[in-house]
Each structure stands twice: as structure tokens, then as C-alpha cells.
Design an enzyme around this catalytic site. Structure first.
Site, PDB file in Angstrom:
ATOM      1  N   GLU A 286      -6.881  15.453  -6.099  1.00  0.00           N
ATOM      2  CA  GLU A 286      -7.610  16.441  -6.915  1.00  0.00           C
ATOM      3  C   GLU A 286      -8.235  17.523  -6.023  1.00  0.00           C
ATOM      4  OE1 GLU A 286      -9.877  13.568  -9.143  1.00  0.00           O
ATOM      5  OE2 GLU A 286      -7.996  12.905 -10.054  1.00  0.00           O
TER       6      GLU A 286
ATOM      7  N   GLU B  91      -2.081   6.978  -2.992  1.00  0.00           N
ATOM      8  CA  GLU B  91      -2.308   7.246  -4.412  1.00  0.00           C
ATOM      9  C   GLU B  91      -1.207   8.167  -4.942  1.00  0.00           C
ATOM     10  OE1 GLU B  91      -6.705   6.658  -5.606  1.00  0.00           O
ATOM     11  OE2 GLU B  91      -6.422   8.724  -5.013  1.00  0.00           O
TER      12      GLU B  91
ATOM     13  N   GLY C 275     -10.482   4.751  -9.830  1.00  0.00           N
ATOM     14  CA  GLY C 275     -11.148   5.867 -10.495  1.00  0.00           C
ATOM     15  C   GLY C 275     -11.782   5.406 -11.807  1.00  0.00           C
ATOM     16  N   GLY C 276     -11.068   5.636 -12.906  1.00  0.00           N
ATOM     17  CA  GLY C 276     -11.604   5.364 -14.253  1.00  0.00           C
ATOM     18  C   GLY C 276     -12.262   3.996 -14.398  1.00  0.00           C
TER      19      GLY C 276
ATOM     20  N   SER D  67      -4.554   4.176 -11.347  1.00  0.00           N
ATOM     21  CA  SER D  67      -4.542   3.306 -12.530  1.00  0.00           C
ATOM     22  C   SER D  67      -4.691   1.818 -12.202  1.00  0.00           C
ATOM     23  CB  SER D  67      -3.285   3.550 -13.372  1.00  0.00           C
ATOM     24  OG  SER D  67      -3.306   4.874 -13.891  1.00  0.00           O
TER      25      SER D  67
ATOM     26  N   HIS E  58      -8.305  13.676  -1.326  1.00  0.00           N
ATOM     27  CA  HIS E  58      -7.878  13.184  -2.637  1.00  0.00           C
ATOM     28  C   HIS E  58      -6.989  14.246  -3.277  1.00  0.00           C
ATOM     29  CE1 HIS E  58      -7.990  12.017  -6.834  1.00  0.00           C
ATOM     30  NE2 HIS E  58      -8.359  10.811  -6.428  1.00  0.00           N
TER      31      HIS E  58
ATOM     32  N   ASN F 298     -14.230   5.447  -7.081  1.00  0.00           N
ATOM     33  CA  ASN F 298     -14.339   6.906  -7.004  1.00  0.00           C
ATOM     34  C   ASN F 298     -14.795   7.404  -8.380  1.00  0.00           C
ATOM     35  OD1 ASN F 298     -13.962   9.641  -6.793  1.00  0.00           O
ATOM     36  ND2 ASN F 298     -11.726   9.543  -6.572  1.00  0.00           N
ATOM     37  N   TRP F 299     -16.062   7.734  -8.471  1.00  0.00           N
ATOM     38  CA  TRP F 299     -16.606   8.155  -9.780  1.00  0.00           C
ATOM     39  C   TRP F 299     -16.122   9.547 -10.179  1.00  0.00           C
ATOM     40  CZ3 TRP F 299     -22.476   6.698 -10.616  1.00  0.00           C
ATOM     41  CH2 TRP F 299     -22.637   5.323 -10.458  1.00  0.00           C
ATOM     42  N   LYS F 300     -15.591  10.288  -9.210  1.00  0.00           N
ATOM     43  CA  LYS F 300     -15.200  11.696  -9.456  1.00  0.00           C
ATOM     44  C   LYS F 300     -16.408  12.456 -10.006  1.00  0.00           C
ATOM     45  CE  LYS F 300     -10.530  10.086  -9.940  1.00  0.00           C
ATOM     46  NZ  LYS F 300      -9.183  10.305 -10.424  1.00  0.00           N
TER      47      LYS F 300
ATOM     48  N   GLY G 280      -5.050   8.254 -13.186  1.00  0.00           N
ATOM     49  CA  GLY G 280      -5.600   8.524 -14.509  1.00  0.00           C
ATOM     50  C   GLY G 280      -4.579   8.493 -15.633  1.00  0.00           C
TER      51      GLY G 280
HETATM   52  P1  PGA Z   1      -7.637   6.195 -11.552  1.00  0.00           P
HETATM   53  O1  PGA Z   1      -8.015   7.158 -10.329  1.00  0.00           O
HETATM   54  O2  PGA Z   1      -7.987   4.800 -11.136  1.00  0.00           O
HETATM   55  O3  PGA Z   1      -8.470   6.683 -12.705  1.00  0.00           O
HETATM   56  O4  PGA Z   1      -6.175   6.344 -11.787  1.00  0.00           O
HETATM   57  C1  PGA Z   1      -7.796   6.773  -8.995  1.00  0.00           C
HETATM   58  C2  PGA Z   1      -8.240   7.867  -8.064  1.00  0.00           C
HETATM   59  O5  PGA Z   1      -8.034   9.041  -8.370  1.00  0.00           O
HETATM   60  O6  PGA Z   1      -8.779   7.579  -6.987  1.00  0.00           O
END
Ligand code: PGA
Length: 253
Positions: free
Chosen positions: A103, A171, A236-237, A215, A101, A13-15, A177
């Protein structure tokens, strides 16, 4: 194959990150790694911002890397300024779409009922929804993790879901993050609960892939991905670096 006998899915997930040059470099790198390592068992998916879907689809053509989106609107078309329909995403090469998600649930106030409507739209456009659920730290501290994810899951599911057209990602909001992850026992407990629910609600609920997200890094991927009822990861990251993302994908068995 994961302990449930399902092919693992590792999704990046590049966001709101990326650029045309990043698509060229990062996706190009992943395509090369995938060609050089045909024995990696995981299905590998990248979900860049919608503006880069077409470029990413072109880059991955003829490879095993799949492309997906991060959200869609629940309508097929119409007066929805700034929104993008599931059909448009599919038209640009998306095969999956992340929905609900945390967010989006927080930044855009998306309730689970809206997530379910988006999932219906995704299925109609032949996209596989990846529906996210997870508790906040306050909910966890109050001992409400299982009831929170259960309520989110129940209200976010599309009515006509079938197992191979549905993915669920657990999640924990506090793990996204932050570099913090739940203990293996905690992940196992939540995934077992989700599995029981899906099994009770759908005839083939035991075949829905359950991803863990929050994470996930190359350092913890092997352990997380080996847990019972963990059928992949939503990253994500660490999906923004080809080496890290590939190391996570390669850790899935
Ligand atoms: P993260 O994000 O790996 O940076 O914790 C995961 C996500 O939000 O899907």
C-alpha cells in the site's frame, strides 16, 4: 519454534484503523490473553497508526505484547512536513517498523531503494525493519512471481543487515484484504526462494524470519504457519479483532 528453528513472529498491521478507545479495548484484551496464555510461543506485535503508539506502548507495559510502526522516513529529522522519523517511533515505544508494504509502494510511489534507505534509518534507531515484498496478480499470471520478489528483496535490503535485526514479509498483493490466499505449495515455493537468496547474500541468512501475509485468518493460520520456511504472519484485517488475532498468534508453533 518454526521448522527453521526460529521463534515465530505474528504481527498485526492495523493500517489506517483505530481510535483511542480501540487501543484501550483491543490492546487491553490482548494483554489479558497474553497473561492468561504464557505458553503461546509466538512473539506478538501490534502496529497501530503512529498517533496511537504511545498509548499502545503504555497499555502493553509489563506484558509480552510488542508495539511497532507502519512506516518511517529515511532521515533522522528536518524539513519533512508530515513525516515521522524512526527515532521518533522508537521514542514512542516502537520496536519494529513495517517498510515497503504494497500500500505504501502503490499509494506513495515508494521504490525499493527508498525502502532500503528507510531500513537503514530504522536499524540506526534500533528498530527492526519488517520489509514487505510481493507480486501483483498480473505479475503472477505472467509467471513472474519469483523474479519480482527477488528483485524487490535485493533492492529493499539495507546493506548492513544482520539476521536477528531483520524480518521479511511475503505478501502477494492480490491476497491482501481479498480473502484469497495462494496455495500452500505456492507459499512454500516463494519462501524457499527467499530463504535461498538470503542464505546466499548473508552469512546468517538462514536465520532471518520470513512472514507470510495476505488474508491470514484464524481458519487458515495453522496451515500457513506450519509450512516450511514460514516463520510467522503479517496480519491486516484479522488483527482488528482481539479474538481473531490471538487465535492466529496461538496457532504459531
Ligand atoms: P490482510 O492484510 O490480512 O487484511 O489481507 C495483510 C497486510 O496488508 O499486511
Amino acid at each position: 519454534m518454526t521448522t527453521s528453528g526460529l521463534r515465530p513472529l505474528v504481527a498485526g498491521n492495523w493500517k489506517m484503523n483505530g481510535s483511542r478507545s480501540m487501543v484501550q479495548n483491543l490492546v487491553g484484551d490482548l494483554v489479558s490473553k497474553s497473561r492468561a496464555n504464557p505458553f503461546v510461543v509466538a512473539e506478538v506485535l501490534i502496529c497501530p497508526p503512529a498517533t496511537y503508539l504511545t498509548a499502545a506502548t503504555e497499555m502493553t507495559e509489563g506484558s509480552d505484547i510488542l508495539v511497532g510502526a507502519q512506516d518511517c522516513h529515511e532521515a533522522t529529522s528536518g524539513a519533512h512536513t508530515g513525516d515521522i522519523s524512526a527515532g521518533m517511533l522508537a521514542d514512542c515505544g516502537a520496536r519494529y517498523v513495517i517498510l515497503g508494504h504494497s500500500e505504501r509502494r502503490v499509494d506513495h510511489g515508494e521504490p525499493s531503494e527508498k525502502v532500503a534507505a528507510k531500513a537503514v534509518a530504522a536499524l540506526k534507531a534500533e528498530l527492526i525493519p519488517i520489509i514487505c515484498v510481493g507480486e501483483t496478480l498480473a505479475e503472477r499470471d505472467a509467471g513472474k512471481t519469483l523474479s519480482v520478489v527477488e528483485a524487490q528483496l535485493e533492492a529493499s535490503l539495507p546493506a548492513d543487515a544482520i539476521a536477528d535485526r531483520l524480518v521479511i514479509a511475503y505478501e502477494p498483493v492480490w491476497a491482501i484484504g481479498t480473502g484469497r490466499t495462494p496455495s500452500s505449495a505456492d507459499v512454500e515455493a516463494v519462501h524457499a526462494h527467499l530463504r535461498r537468496l538470503l542464505g546466499a547474500w548473508f552469512e546468517d541468512g538462514h536465520q532471518v524470519r520470513l512472514l507470510y501475509g495476505g488474508s491470514v485468518k484464524p481458519q487458515n493460520a495453522a496451515e500457513l504457519l506450519s509450512l516450511p520456511e514460514v516463520n510467522g504472519a503479517l496480519v491486516g484485517g484479522a488483527s482488528l479483532k482481539a479474538d481473531d488475532f490471538w487465535a492466529i498468534a496461538a496457532a504459531a508453533r
